[in-house]
Design a protein around this motif. Structure first.
Motif, PDB file in Angstrom:
ATOM      1  N   ALA A 100      17.343 -26.799 -10.857  1.00 31.35           N
ATOM      2  CA  ALA A 100      16.581 -25.825 -10.062  1.00 31.35           C
ATOM      3  C   ALA A 100      17.244 -24.450 -10.124  1.00 31.35           C
ATOM      4  CB  ALA A 100      16.468 -26.298  -8.624  1.00 31.35           C
ATOM      5  N   VAL A 101      18.570 -24.454 -10.072  1.00 30.73           N
ATOM      6  CA  VAL A 101      19.313 -23.183 -10.149  1.00 30.73           C
ATOM      7  C   VAL A 101      19.091 -22.529 -11.507  1.00 30.73           C
ATOM      8  CG1 VAL A 101      21.621 -22.175 -10.262  1.00 30.73           C
ATOM      9  CG2 VAL A 101      21.058 -23.778  -8.431  1.00 30.73           C
ATOM     10  N   ALA A 102      19.148 -23.328 -12.559  1.00 30.77           N
ATOM     11  CA  ALA A 102      18.955 -22.782 -13.907  1.00 30.77           C
ATOM     12  C   ALA A 102      17.556 -22.199 -14.063  1.00 30.77           C
ATOM     13  CB  ALA A 102      19.204 -23.872 -14.947  1.00 30.77           C
ATOM     14  N   LEU A 103      16.560 -22.906 -13.535  1.00 30.36           N
ATOM     15  CA  LEU A 103      15.182 -22.404 -13.622  1.00 30.36           C
ATOM     16  C   LEU A 103      15.013 -21.102 -12.854  1.00 30.36           C
ATOM     17  CD1 LEU A 103      13.126 -25.717 -13.337  1.00 30.36           C
ATOM     18  CD2 LEU A 103      13.360 -24.256 -15.348  1.00 30.36           C
ATOM     19  N   ALA A 104      15.574 -21.076 -11.668  1.00 27.23           N
ATOM     20  CA  ALA A 104      15.495 -19.856 -10.864  1.00 27.23           C
ATOM     21  C   ALA A 104      16.197 -18.699 -11.576  1.00 27.23           C
ATOM     22  CB  ALA A 104      16.118 -20.091  -9.493  1.00 27.23           C
ATOM     23  N   ALA A 105      17.328 -19.036 -12.207  1.00 25.69           N
ATOM     24  CA  ALA A 105      18.068 -18.016 -12.949  1.00 25.69           C
ATOM     25  C   ALA A 105      17.206 -17.412 -14.049  1.00 25.69           C
ATOM     26  CB  ALA A 105      19.339 -18.623 -13.540  1.00 25.69           C
ATOM     27  N   ASP A 153      12.480 -14.621  -3.337  1.00 26.52           N
ATOM     28  CA  ASP A 153      11.248 -13.908  -3.019  1.00 26.52           C
ATOM     29  C   ASP A 153      11.129 -12.624  -3.842  1.00 26.52           C
ATOM     30  OD1 ASP A 153      12.583 -12.673   0.161  1.00 26.52           O
ATOM     31  OD2 ASP A 153      13.176 -12.332  -1.924  1.00 26.52           O
ATOM     32  N   GLU A 154      10.020 -11.922  -3.652  1.00 32.30           N
ATOM     33  CA  GLU A 154       9.736 -10.735  -4.458  1.00 32.30           C
ATOM     34  C   GLU A 154      10.766  -9.626  -4.283  1.00 32.30           C
ATOM     35  OE1 GLU A 154       7.109 -10.824  -6.716  1.00 32.30           O
ATOM     36  OE2 GLU A 154       8.135  -9.042  -7.488  1.00 32.30           O
ATOM     37  N   PRO A 155      11.233  -9.330  -3.070  1.00 26.85           N
ATOM     38  CA  PRO A 155      12.251  -8.270  -2.954  1.00 26.85           C
ATOM     39  C   PRO A 155      13.480  -8.542  -3.829  1.00 26.85           C
ATOM     40  CG  PRO A 155      11.419  -8.828  -0.796  1.00 26.85           C
ATOM     41  CD  PRO A 155      10.827  -9.812  -1.752  1.00 26.85           C
ATOM     42  N   HIS A 156      13.852  -9.805  -3.937  1.00 23.76           N
ATOM     43  CA  HIS A 156      15.036 -10.126  -4.736  1.00 23.76           C
ATOM     44  C   HIS A 156      14.728 -10.116  -6.228  1.00 23.76           C
ATOM     45  CE1 HIS A 156      16.466 -11.450  -0.769  1.00 23.76           C
ATOM     46  NE2 HIS A 156      17.636 -11.076  -1.239  1.00 23.76           N
ATOM     47  N   LEU A 157      13.496 -10.452  -6.580  1.00 23.82           N
ATOM     48  CA  LEU A 157      13.079 -10.327  -7.975  1.00 23.82           C
ATOM     49  C   LEU A 157      13.052  -8.847  -8.356  1.00 23.82           C
ATOM     50  CD1 LEU A 157      10.189 -12.934  -8.274  1.00 23.82           C
ATOM     51  CD2 LEU A 157      12.306 -12.912  -9.599  1.00 23.82           C
ATOM     52  N   ARG A 158      12.577  -8.049  -7.448  1.00 21.33           N
ATOM     53  CA  ARG A 158      12.513  -6.622  -7.677  1.00 21.33           C
ATOM     54  C   ARG A 158      13.925  -6.047  -7.858  1.00 21.33           C
ATOM     55  NH1 ARG A 158      12.333  -1.696  -4.241  1.00 21.33           N
ATOM     56  NH2 ARG A 158      11.826  -0.051  -5.740  1.00 21.33           N
ATOM     57  N   ALA A 161      31.478  -2.975 -13.123  1.00 21.55           N
ATOM     58  CA  ALA A 161      30.693  -2.679 -11.921  1.00 21.55           C
ATOM     59  C   ALA A 161      29.334  -3.359 -12.014  1.00 21.55           C
ATOM     60  CB  ALA A 161      30.525  -1.172 -11.760  1.00 21.55           C
ATOM     61  N   PHE A 162      28.751  -3.317 -13.208  1.00 18.31           N
ATOM     62  CA  PHE A 162      27.445  -3.932 -13.392  1.00 18.31           C
ATOM     63  C   PHE A 162      27.518  -5.431 -13.174  1.00 18.31           C
ATOM     64  CE2 PHE A 162      23.150  -4.206 -14.714  1.00 18.31           C
ATOM     65  CZ  PHE A 162      23.031  -5.404 -15.398  1.00 18.31           C
ATOM     66  N   ARG A 163      28.527  -6.064 -13.747  1.00 13.58           N
ATOM     67  CA  ARG A 163      28.677  -7.515 -13.581  1.00 13.58           C
ATOM     68  C   ARG A 163      28.778  -7.884 -12.107  1.00 13.58           C
ATOM     69  NH1 ARG A 163      32.056 -10.826 -18.070  1.00 13.58           N
ATOM     70  NH2 ARG A 163      31.143  -9.834 -19.900  1.00 13.58           N
ATOM     71  N   ALA A 164      29.520  -7.077 -11.360  1.00  8.92           N
ATOM     72  CA  ALA A 164      29.691  -7.338  -9.930  1.00  8.92           C
ATOM     73  C   ALA A 164      28.349  -7.216  -9.211  1.00  8.92           C
ATOM     74  CB  ALA A 164      30.712  -6.369  -9.340  1.00  8.92           C
ATOM     75  N   SER A 165      27.636  -6.118  -9.500  1.00  6.68           N
ATOM     76  CA  SER A 165      26.326  -5.917  -8.864  1.00  6.68           C
ATOM     77  C   SER A 165      25.376  -7.042  -9.228  1.00  6.68           C
ATOM     78  CB  SER A 165      25.693  -4.603  -9.329  1.00  6.68           C
ATOM     79  OG  SER A 165      26.547  -3.523  -9.084  1.00  6.68           O
ATOM     80  N   TYR A 166      25.383  -7.389 -10.507  1.00  4.64           N
ATOM     81  CA  TYR A 166      24.477  -8.439 -10.978  1.00  4.64           C
ATOM     82  C   TYR A 166      24.779  -9.756 -10.268  1.00  4.64           C
ATOM     83  CZ  TYR A 166      21.336 -10.760 -14.271  1.00  4.64           C
ATOM     84  OH  TYR A 166      20.287 -11.436 -14.827  1.00  4.64           O
ATOM     85  N   GLY A 167      26.062 -10.092 -10.175  1.00  2.17           N
ATOM     86  CA  GLY A 167      26.475 -11.328  -9.516  1.00  2.17           C
ATOM     87  C   GLY A 167      26.022 -11.386  -8.067  1.00  2.17           C
ATOM     88  N   LEU A 168      26.191 -10.261  -7.366  1.00  2.00           N
ATOM     89  CA  LEU A 168      25.779 -10.196  -5.960  1.00  2.00           C
ATOM     90  C   LEU A 168      24.272 -10.382  -5.820  1.00  2.00           C
ATOM     91  CD1 LEU A 168      27.922  -7.222  -4.590  1.00  2.00           C
ATOM     92  CD2 LEU A 168      27.913  -9.562  -3.705  1.00  2.00           C
ATOM     93  N   ALA A 169      23.523  -9.657  -6.640  1.00  3.37           N
ATOM     94  CA  ALA A 169      22.059  -9.741  -6.564  1.00  3.37           C
ATOM     95  C   ALA A 169      21.581 -11.134  -6.922  1.00  3.37           C
ATOM     96  CB  ALA A 169      21.432  -8.699  -7.494  1.00  3.37           C
ATOM     97  N   PHE A 170      22.217 -11.727  -7.898  1.00  2.00           N
ATOM     98  CA  PHE A 170      21.856 -13.067  -8.356  1.00  2.00           C
ATOM     99  C   PHE A 170      22.071 -14.090  -7.248  1.00  2.00           C
ATOM    100  CE2 PHE A 170      20.944 -16.127 -11.536  1.00  2.00           C
ATOM    101  CZ  PHE A 170      21.787 -17.202 -11.362  1.00  2.00           C
ATOM    102  N   THR A 171      23.234 -14.013  -6.619  1.00  3.87           N
ATOM    103  CA  THR A 171      23.548 -14.928  -5.518  1.00  3.87           C
ATOM    104  C   THR A 171      22.551 -14.768  -4.378  1.00  3.87           C
ATOM    105  OG1 THR A 171      25.880 -14.682  -6.105  1.00  3.87           O
ATOM    106  CG2 THR A 171      25.403 -15.728  -3.991  1.00  3.87           C
ATOM    107  N   ALA A 172      22.240 -13.503  -4.059  1.00  4.83           N
ATOM    108  CA  ALA A 172      21.277 -13.234  -2.990  1.00  4.83           C
ATOM    109  C   ALA A 172      19.920 -13.828  -3.336  1.00  4.83           C
ATOM    110  CB  ALA A 172      21.166 -11.732  -2.752  1.00  4.83           C
TER     111      ALA A 172
END
Lengths: 160, 250
Positions: free
Chosen positions: B71-76, B27-32, B10-21
């Motif tokens: 750029a993706v790796a840095l953002a990650a 922005d800050e909401p997504h970092l949060r 479940a965590f992996r799924a949530s993490y993947g979704l948040a990461f993609t978003a």
């Protein structure tokens, strides 16, 4: 001498918490803190703001830059007019009673910052002041002086 | 055990979704959101390794279809920093706990040593000098154990004689302490503020609780543990004085 910048964020809910994080991060980056330190600042602000939202409902977070050569500092002051913290020592994670906790919340924020003070009065409210410092080394200050156009000090003198 | 596997998935799924978003809107909401994921993970006792695995799975998927992999790796990286900061708070907490545990062990050792010495010293049937020496040792050990600036031990003997012993980090601070002590009542176990200095006071008593003196320490600040240590010290000193008195009267 640079005038200290100040940013005020009223905290009433989640959106404000995010705004406070963003402002903290931005100020940290402007002050030259590393990405890691900027993240820690945003995290500490998150925990403090969360406390306000969850326990009090309303408060204010003020962010300020401090130029205290050779160091730069970021100061966060979080205020609320809630019921106050009954046992500050335990809330800070110092007392026996707090041994069971994970280490998030106020104690968590405290450990991420360099300085952390709590003033709380029953039914009057709480003020949390936390600071993070960054020492600017000779090279950085030298670079800045060059940018500003003033000549660097002659070799052999202590450039303070 | 099975429930942990479900949680990890479940965590992996949530993490993947948040990461993609986050990759879509950095922005800050997504970092949060990343931070909250990490915070939940810590609270639910998810291993930091599981978080790292979830991160890299999400990153691998994103890189596969990325126009700008760097750029993706840095953002990650930014996303991961946020997710790990809750673990950082907890880790620093463990370090702090470890340090204070070591301090407590040291204090327990010192108390044991003092207890042994006092047990021996109280048997001395010599001149009253040994009483002064004993109190002096108590004052010095108390100051060291509690890391106070000054310690004053006061004993009121039968016949009206008063014996005092002082230990001070700096010579002129002890006179301030004496003034504070004189202002308060002997046997008043309280925490007072004296300008910038705080004092802790514990009575020395006979076996049946009659006050016969006090031990007072003064410093900029005290912890809960310091107060506990002072109580133990006062009890030890009281017992030593009492034993000595009984032996001398025997």
């Amino acid at each position: 001498m640079t005038v200290p910048e100040e940013v005020r964020v009223r905290i009433t809910g989640d959106a404000d918490l995010i705004a406070a994080r963003a402002e903290g991060r931005a100020l940290a980056e402007r002050l030259g803190f590393s990405r890691t330190d900027a993240t820690l600042v945003a995290t500490a602000i998150s925990e403090i703001a969360r406390n306000i939202v969850v326990h009090v409902g309303e408060g204010e977070i003020v962010l300020r830059a401090v130029y205290d050569e050779p160091r730069h500092g970021l100061v966060v002051v979080a205020r609320d007019t809630g019921v106050g913290i009954r046992d500050v020592e335990t809330a800070l994670g110092h007392g026996y009673a707090s041994r069971g906790g994970l280490g998030l919340g106020l104690p968590g924020a405290r450990r991420l910052m360099d300085e952390f003070e709590v003033e709380s009065e029953r039914d009057k409210g709480t003020t949390i002041t936390m600071r993070k410092w960054r020492i600017r080394d000779e090279l950085e200050r030298l670079r800045e002086r060059r940018l500003r156009g003033s000549p660097p000090p002659p070799a052999g003198l202590n450039g303070r | 055990m099975p429930s942990r596997i479900v949680n990890t998935r479940a965590f992996r799924a949530s993490y993947g979704l948040a990461f993609t978003a986050f990759l879509a809107r950095r922005d800050e909401p997504h970092l949060r959101a990343a931070y909250e994921l990490g915070r939940d993970a810590v609270t639910n006792e998810l291993s930091v390794l599981d978080l790292a695995a979830a991160h890299h799975d999400a990153l691998a998927d994103a890189l596969a279809s990325a126009d700008d992999p760097r750029a993706v790796a840095l953002a990650a990286g930014d996303f991961l920093l946020e997710a790990l900061s809750a673990y950082e708070m907890v880790q620093r907490g463990f370090r702090e706990l470890h340090e204070s545990a070591a301090l407590e062990r040291r204090q327990a050792d010192l108390l044991r040593q003092l207890s042994n010495f006092l047990a021996d010293a109280s048997l001395a049937l010599g001149a009253s000098d040994s009483l002064e020496e004993m109190l002096q040792l108590v004052a010095e050990q108390a100051r060291e154990l509690i890391r106070a600036e000054t310690c004053l031990v006061r004993l009121d003997l039968e016949g009206g004689r008063r014996v005092e012993a002082v230990s001070a980090a700096e010579p002129d601070t002890w006179s301030r302490l004496l003034e504070t002590q004189m202002a308060g009542a002997v046997g008043d176990a309280s925490l007072q503020a004296d300008g910038e200095r705080r004092t802790l006071n514990e009575p020395l008593t006979t076996l049946d609780g009659r006050p016969i003196g006090s031990i007072t320490v003064s410093s900029e600040e005290f912890s809960e543990l310091d107060a506990v240590v002072l109580v133990q010290l006062a009890q030890m000193a009281s017992a030593a004085v009492e034993r000595r008195r009984l032996y001398r009267n025997a």
